[in-house]
Write a protein that holds these residues in place. Structure first.
Motif, PDB file in Angstrom:
ATOM      1  N   GLY A 244      27.397 -83.456  12.088  1.00  0.00           N
ATOM      2  CA  GLY A 244      28.480 -82.853  12.867  1.00  0.00           C
ATOM      3  C   GLY A 244      28.596 -81.371  12.578  1.00  0.00           C
ATOM      4  O   GLY A 244      28.679 -80.550  13.491  1.00  0.00           O
ATOM      5  N   LEU A 245      28.581 -81.008  11.300  1.00  0.00           N
ATOM      6  CA  LEU A 245      28.770 -79.604  10.949  1.00  0.00           C
ATOM      7  C   LEU A 245      27.534 -78.774  11.258  1.00  0.00           C
ATOM      8  O   LEU A 245      27.638 -77.715  11.883  1.00  0.00           O
ATOM      9  N   VAL A 246      26.357 -79.257  10.851  1.00  0.00           N
ATOM     10  CA  VAL A 246      25.146 -78.456  11.035  1.00  0.00           C
ATOM     11  C   VAL A 246      24.811 -78.322  12.523  1.00  0.00           C
ATOM     12  O   VAL A 246      24.623 -77.212  13.035  1.00  0.00           O
ATOM     13  N   ALA A 247      24.773 -79.459  13.221  1.00  0.00           N
ATOM     14  CA  ALA A 247      24.372 -79.424  14.627  1.00  0.00           C
ATOM     15  C   ALA A 247      25.383 -78.636  15.435  1.00  0.00           C
ATOM     16  O   ALA A 247      25.034 -77.776  16.255  1.00  0.00           O
ATOM     17  N   ASN A 248      26.654 -78.909  15.180  1.00  0.00           N
ATOM     18  CA  ASN A 248      27.651 -78.249  15.985  1.00  0.00           C
ATOM     19  C   ASN A 248      27.757 -76.773  15.626  1.00  0.00           C
ATOM     20  O   ASN A 248      27.946 -75.932  16.490  1.00  0.00           O
ATOM     21  N   GLY A 249      27.607 -76.470  14.318  1.00  0.00           N
ATOM     22  CA  GLY A 249      27.616 -75.074  13.888  1.00  0.00           C
ATOM     23  C   GLY A 249      26.479 -74.306  14.571  1.00  0.00           C
ATOM     24  O   GLY A 249      26.674 -73.207  15.104  1.00  0.00           O
ATOM     25  N   THR A 250      25.291 -74.912  14.577  1.00  0.00           N
ATOM     26  CA  THR A 250      24.147 -74.247  15.198  1.00  0.00           C
ATOM     27  C   THR A 250      24.395 -74.054  16.693  1.00  0.00           C
ATOM     28  O   THR A 250      24.144 -72.979  17.242  1.00  0.00           O
ATOM     29  N   ALA A 251      24.905 -75.119  17.335  1.00  0.00           N
ATOM     30  CA  ALA A 251      25.175 -75.023  18.772  1.00  0.00           C
ATOM     31  C   ALA A 251      26.181 -73.901  19.042  1.00  0.00           C
ATOM     32  O   ALA A 251      26.046 -73.137  20.003  1.00  0.00           O
ATOM     33  N   LEU A 252      27.183 -73.809  18.175  1.00  0.00           N
ATOM     34  CA  LEU A 252      28.220 -72.794  18.347  1.00  0.00           C
ATOM     35  C   LEU A 252      27.627 -71.396  18.205  1.00  0.00           C
ATOM     36  O   LEU A 252      27.948 -70.491  18.978  1.00  0.00           O
TER      37      LEU A 252
END
Lengths: 306, 299
Positions: free
Chosen positions: B102-110
């Motif tokens: 959640g954090l890594v994927a979403n952080g990267t997407a953001l």
């Protein structure tokens, strides 16, 4: 209007061209080798090479892509590597099942979502409103496969009301359609609620009430027809959402549509099928959005086509 | 030398730090969401101490004599899985997987979304047009199909799954950030800054990005929910995080053959996924109401 439609159609064609290019690039650079899949593990290097040549996979990337496009324009999606059938034929044979599910699913979404949204709007701020909005959050947050398995467990395994999977009769479509219906309903109920709340605040509703119309007449005759308008355009967008999520539901329920076709093809690296289904789904998304954009100004003259 | 610099200028962001939390605390649903997130993060961080058993250990007494999973009992609180491992411990460790993704994927997407959105919205021109057309194109992609395809063909690992999810999830953020940036870039004070000789870097970092923070917080929160669901879906199809590393999605994938006789193996992890996604949706929605002035008074 005509000029706008023509422009949008050209844009859509360009988007689809882009989708085809990116999918092609991704499948080309990815480490999976379709030839190995076809030839099997024990194939000799010579066999592998001859299959590669047969399929034209030894050609440079741009030549391969160019050939694919040329064929595509003539309606030829290529042949499946493993099923030895025309991809177009496979897709055409699977499409009716997917479209049937699409219609049934959207009907379920509306049947569940709209009444809930209306009830919530009429009881704004009360317990029932909060409860319904929490429910809508729950449905938006639920993983598709968990809902699918839950419905299967309760209504097929325990109660035996519906078959576990498959295709053919009305009973087969109920569970997949209701799964999608539950998941999509939260979205519709929230839009319906906010649209209804806005309409109920409008002057013409106050006028209708001041005329002495009864509550049910005001709601059903005046508020509802106006509040429901934004929903119609939403259906267009929903078609797109449906197309991109079809793989999971179809594979859980064994529904023989293009989602299942794609999932089987992905597992076997059957690239022509993956390409074909991606393009057909992208077509669905683009068309859905186009329909939504075309319908909006018809419904609400304040929205102008740009 | 340093005296030459102008005195620190007032923060561009309205001072809504403490009041945001206070307003969040007034919403029951948001508190519910925060509570679930807290429990989940706590479970993930302290899994090593909280888990009654090793999540990888296959217990001899963890299966019935016929080799079937045990139902929940006082020893194995959530029962055992098809290999006789403790489901409760696996769920706790699975929370780590979900949150990391959640954090890594979403952080990267953001980050990708912000980069694309700000570049296109601030610089415009050909680069901007190309970036936004590419975004439009990505919007027409059947996202799940693309993710499944990518994940299936790469041999999946935790990080590849995270990157695949980021690759399909940045698009929404890019569009929202683009719209906001382009309207910010038209403001008079940006023109004034430019006249005063401020460079692009200064304008973007001092005057654009701070204004985007509320949007990023909202999308960052809502996006985690999408990400958690996507990871679960990929893992459920067997192409996400690979066993034996526990993930809520792959616990269901591994045990689905027992789904009729041992439904807890499917529905306990299923409920965990649902609750976590729900929590981030509730908090994200409340944050949107609080931080987005156009949403005010619309509830």
């Amino acid at each position: 209007m005509a000029a706008y439609i023509v422009r949008r159609l050209i844009q859509s064609a360009l988007i689809l061209l882009g989708v085809s290019f990116i999918t092609f690039v991704l499948l080309y650079v990815l480490p999976a080798d379709p030839v190995r899949q076809i030839a099997g593990r024990s194939a000799t290097a010579a066999t592998v090479e001859s299959i590669r040549q047969q399929l034209g996979l030894d050609q440079p990337f741009l030549v391969q892509y160019g050939n694919y496009l040329l064929n595509l324009i003539q309606g030829d999606f290529g042949r499946s590597y493993l099923q030895k059938t025309e991809v177009a034929q496979l897709i055409v044979s699977r499409l009716p099942a997917t479209l049937l599910l699409l219609v049934a699913a959207i009907a379920c979404e509306l049947l569940i979502g709209l009444p809930l949204g209306i009830v919530a709007a009429l009881n704004r701020g009360k317990m029932i409103d909060n409860g319904l909005m929490l429910t809508s959050f729950l449905t938006v947050s639920a993983p598709q496969f968990v809902v699918a398995l839950l419905l299967l467990f309760v209504f097929a395994v325990k109660l035996g009301w519906f078959p576990i999977g498959g295709y053919g009769t009305f009973a087969h479509i109920v569970l997949p359609a209701v799964t999608l219906g539950i998941l999509g309903s939260g979205w519709y109920s929230r839009i319906m609620r906010s649209s209804m709340v806005d309409v109920l605040r409008a002057d013409f509703i106050r006028t209708a009430r001041a005329k002495g119309l009864g509550r049910s007449k005001v709601i059903l005759g005046h508020a509802l027809p106006n509040a429901i308008l934004p929903i119609i355009a939403m259906i267009g967008i929903d078609i797109g959402l449906f197309m991109s999520g079809i793989v999971v539901v179809e594979s859980v329920f064994g529904w023989p549509g293009i989602g299942q076709l794609a999932w089987q093809a992905i597992q076997r690296v059957d690239i022509p099928i993956i390409m074909g289904v991606t393009l057909v789904s992208a077509c669905g998304i683009v068309l859905g959005n186009l329909i939504a954009d075309l319908i909006s100004p018809l419904i609400d003259p304040r929205i102008k086509l740009r | 030398m340093a005296d030459a610099s102008i005195s620190p200028e007032p923060m561009a962001v309205p001072e809504n730090g403490p009041s945001v939390l206070r307003r969040l605390a007034r919403r029951k649903l948001a508190i519910l969401g925060l509570l679930i997130i807290l429990i989940c993060v706590g479970g993930a961080v302290f899994a090593r101490w909280l888990a009654p058993f090793d999540p990888y250990e296959q217990f001899f007494d963890g299966l019935t004599l016929e080799g079937a999973p045990l139902s929940p009992n006082e020893n194995f609180w959530f029962g055992t899985d098809l290999l006789g491992r403790d489901l409760f411990s696996r769920i706790l460790y699975g929370a780590q997987t979900s949150l990391i993704i959640g954090l890594v994927a979403n952080g990267t997407a953001l980050i990708i979304g912000t980069l694309v959105g700000v570049t296109a919205g601030y610089f415009r021109g050909i680069v901007g047009a190309v970036l936004m057309r590419f975004t439009d194109l990505m919007m027409a992609f059947p996202a799940l199909l693309l993710a499944i395809c990518l994940a299936a063909i790469f041999s999946p690992s935790l990080w590849i799954v995270a990157m695949v999810i980021a690759f399909v999830n940045w698009v929404q953020t890019a569009r929202v950030i683009f719209t906001q940036t382009s309207s910010l870039a038209e403001r008079d004070y940006i023109a004034a800054e430019k006249t005063l000789g401020a460079g692009h870097g200064r304008i973007v970092f001092k005057h654009i990005l701070p204004h985007l923070i509320p949007t990023l917080i909202v999308w960052g929160t809502l996006g985690i929910s999408t990400t958690v669901l996507l990871e679960a879906t990929l893992s459920f199809l067997g192409i996400g995080v690979q066993p034996p590393i526990p993930s809520w999605g792959n616990i269901i994938f591994e045990n689905q053959t027992y789904f009729q006789s041992a439904p807890w193996l499917v529905f306990i992890p299923g409920a965990a996924i649902l609750l976590l996604a729900l929590a981030f949706n509730l908090v994200g929605d409340a944050l949107r109401d609080i931080l987005d002035p156009t949403q005010q008074g619309r509830d």
